[in-house]
Design an enzyme around this catalytic site. Sequence first.
Site, PDB file in Angstrom:
ATOM      1  N   LEU A   1     -26.938 -41.733  24.442  1.00 23.10           N
ATOM      2  CA  LEU A   1     -27.230 -40.239  24.162  1.00 23.10           C
ATOM      3  C   LEU A   1     -27.948 -39.689  25.461  1.00 23.10           C
ATOM      4  O   LEU A   1     -28.546 -40.419  26.142  1.00 23.10           O
ATOM      5  CB  LEU A   1     -28.388 -40.327  23.072  1.00 23.10           C
ATOM      6  CG  LEU A   1     -28.049 -40.717  21.613  1.00 23.10           C
ATOM      7  CD1 LEU A   1     -29.384 -40.525  20.754  1.00 23.10           C
ATOM      8  CD2 LEU A   1     -27.171 -39.621  21.048  1.00 23.10           C
ATOM      9  N   CYS A   2     -27.548 -38.475  25.891  1.00 20.25           N
ATOM     10  CA  CYS A   2     -28.094 -37.706  26.709  1.00 20.25           C
ATOM     11  C   CYS A   2     -28.498 -36.319  26.219  1.00 20.25           C
ATOM     12  O   CYS A   2     -28.257 -36.264  25.117  1.00 20.25           O
ATOM     13  CB  CYS A   2     -27.187 -37.768  28.023  1.00 20.25           C
ATOM     14  SG  CYS A   2     -25.823 -36.598  27.771  1.00 20.25           S
ATOM     15  N   ALA A   3     -28.561 -35.382  26.943  1.00 26.13           N
ATOM     16  CA  ALA A   3     -29.069 -33.819  26.543  1.00 26.13           C
ATOM     17  C   ALA A   3     -27.829 -33.206  26.040  1.00 26.13           C
ATOM     18  O   ALA A   3     -27.700 -32.500  25.135  1.00 26.13           O
ATOM     19  CB  ALA A   3     -29.494 -33.129  27.516  1.00 26.13           C
TER      20      ALA A   3
ATOM     21  N   ALA B   1     -24.123 -34.806  26.232  1.00 33.28           N
ATOM     22  CA  ALA B   1     -23.009 -35.702  25.924  1.00 33.28           C
ATOM     23  C   ALA B   1     -22.090 -35.683  27.321  1.00 33.28           C
ATOM     24  O   ALA B   1     -20.932 -36.297  27.274  1.00 33.28           O
ATOM     25  CB  ALA B   1     -22.120 -35.162  24.947  1.00 33.28           C
TER      26      ALA B   1
ATOM     27  N   TYR C   1     -28.417 -35.631  22.149  1.00 35.42           N
ATOM     28  CA  TYR C   1     -29.727 -35.674  21.323  1.00 35.42           C
ATOM     29  C   TYR C   1     -29.603 -34.303  20.635  1.00 35.42           C
ATOM     30  O   TYR C   1     -29.733 -33.260  21.283  1.00 35.42           O
ATOM     31  CB  TYR C   1     -30.707 -35.813  22.380  1.00 35.42           C
ATOM     32  CG  TYR C   1     -32.279 -35.743  21.569  1.00 35.42           C
ATOM     33  CD1 TYR C   1     -32.541 -36.949  20.898  1.00 35.42           C
ATOM     34  CD2 TYR C   1     -32.860 -34.686  21.411  1.00 35.42           C
ATOM     35  CE1 TYR C   1     -33.688 -36.998  20.099  1.00 35.42           C
ATOM     36  CE2 TYR C   1     -34.028 -34.599  20.696  1.00 35.42           C
ATOM     37  CZ  TYR C   1     -34.450 -35.776  20.099  1.00 35.42           C
ATOM     38  OH  TYR C   1     -35.809 -35.831  19.522  1.00 35.42           O
TER      39      TYR C   1
END
Length: 570
Positions: A474-476, A478, A506
């Site tokens: 997960l990141c801010a 994708a 996320y």
Amino acid sequence: MNVIIQQIEKRQAFFQKISKNIYLMAIKDGFLAAMPVILFSSIFILCAAIPPIFGLTLPSGIEEWLWKIYDFTMGIVGMLVAGTTARCLAGSMNRKMPEGKVINETSVMLAATCGFLLLAITKADGAFAADYMGTKGILSAFISAFITVNMYKFCVIRDITIKMPKEVPGTIAQNFRDVFPFSFSVLACAIIDIAARTAINAPFGEVFSKLLSPLFAGAESYFGLAFIWFLIPLFWFVGVHGPSVVKPGLSAALYGNTEANLRIFTEGGHPTHALTENFGNFIGELGGTGATFIVPIIFILFMRSKQLKTVGKASIIPVMFAVNEPLLFAAPIILNPYFLIPFCIAPVANVLIGKFFISVLGMNGFMYVLPWATPGPIGTVMNTGFQPISIVLSIVLLLVDFAIYFPFCKAYDKVLVAQEAERVEEIDELEEAVPTLSTANATALVDSEESVVIEERVENSGDIAEKDLKVLVLCAGAGTSAMLANALEEGAKETGAHVIAKAGAYGSHYDIMPSFDLVVLAPQVNSYYEDIKKDTDKLGIKLIATKGAEYIKLTRNPAGAIKFVMEQIG
């Protein structure tokens, strides 16, 4: 410089608290859920609007069909965002509700949509006046969503409901349980609508726009634009995802002004709004937060440090597509005192120059919503209707960003060159002491040992070998998470490990998370660790957070990434 860094770090907890506010998160995630609609409609806007720029006239039937698709996608995005924002907010509240108390997220979406229609839409000659169903109604969408979810929360916690006998099936009983909160939510919006019409004889959506118009006007001034795009990189510099903190409150203006620019352009006028979604993406955040598009090029062409040259080569392609985390964490730029000033000042310079080109030199304001990962110079040219002056703007921005970043890069490069020289001396001394072990042999030995460890782990992990280990990164947005997910997929092929990896953003991960065995957080979303851990603990999923340099190293070493997740899963 260090004093400034220390003062910012002291307030990091406060910045993180803002970024984790459930209402701001709901706005961000609600827009993210509606983004396929926005991007889809943009394709048809371009098809309808670009031919006239070159003097081409589309057949009336085709042009009408293209605009019809736009009207029934982007034209109702306010209504859609009301539902998606309510659902995201309900999901956040459900994770904090007492045991056994749950808000029905589907019912909340329906209630918020009905409430939005009451707040934003009026009737003229017996028909819907749909002007506020699109981006103009975004503020009404947020108000409807917030009222609805809080009304549901109030009713659920206090058990204000219609109770059915135990013999009634659960799905039917749930519908009756939602009657009261649904009714209260819609009636609350109806009362607000009556009050607005009584006061100014207009729907609530129009009242809210008038109240906030001075704020939006201020935000679109030179000072307002500079202040916004100073805060975004400043938050990022201390490790908080800046756009998540700053942009939600500007969503209505960003998308509303984009639509207004397009309307002005199609009517033959000059679109003058600078505060638009893609203006931020392609001008203020050219190459990602901090306007870093030019930085990898500086590293590759002008720096002597091997570290910076390597970082430049590894990050130049991602940065072109606005995925600049490899640069931010590997250089590093985040919390590096050498880069605080250019990281915050370059975006400010960019938006001021962009505003000047629009307001003074006659360049068109941005008229479309293109994917944020579109390379900035290309997105700028497309968004202004392929005006030649937009090419000039892109060149000017790159030159200005070069001038801002270069002195600081050069100063940091001198430090790294000195450090690398010291390491070379240490290695030479070591090789003299142990002449039979060259650097190449040492590297080969390490690689061999890692390979053996991985093979043994795969062979001996019977439980894992029987099924695939599913990893969610997960990141801010994708983008960064895809780098590690791809490395894991590649590492699985190399080592034969039973690992499947997927990237996610996320906020849109809650529905898919139960399908995974391990969740890995990229550095930019580490501040959400405690929130996600509540969900992973309930689901029995392992959760791990990574640090900047560690994460970048894993993305470049597929076999090492496999070893990392194997060790984490035990």
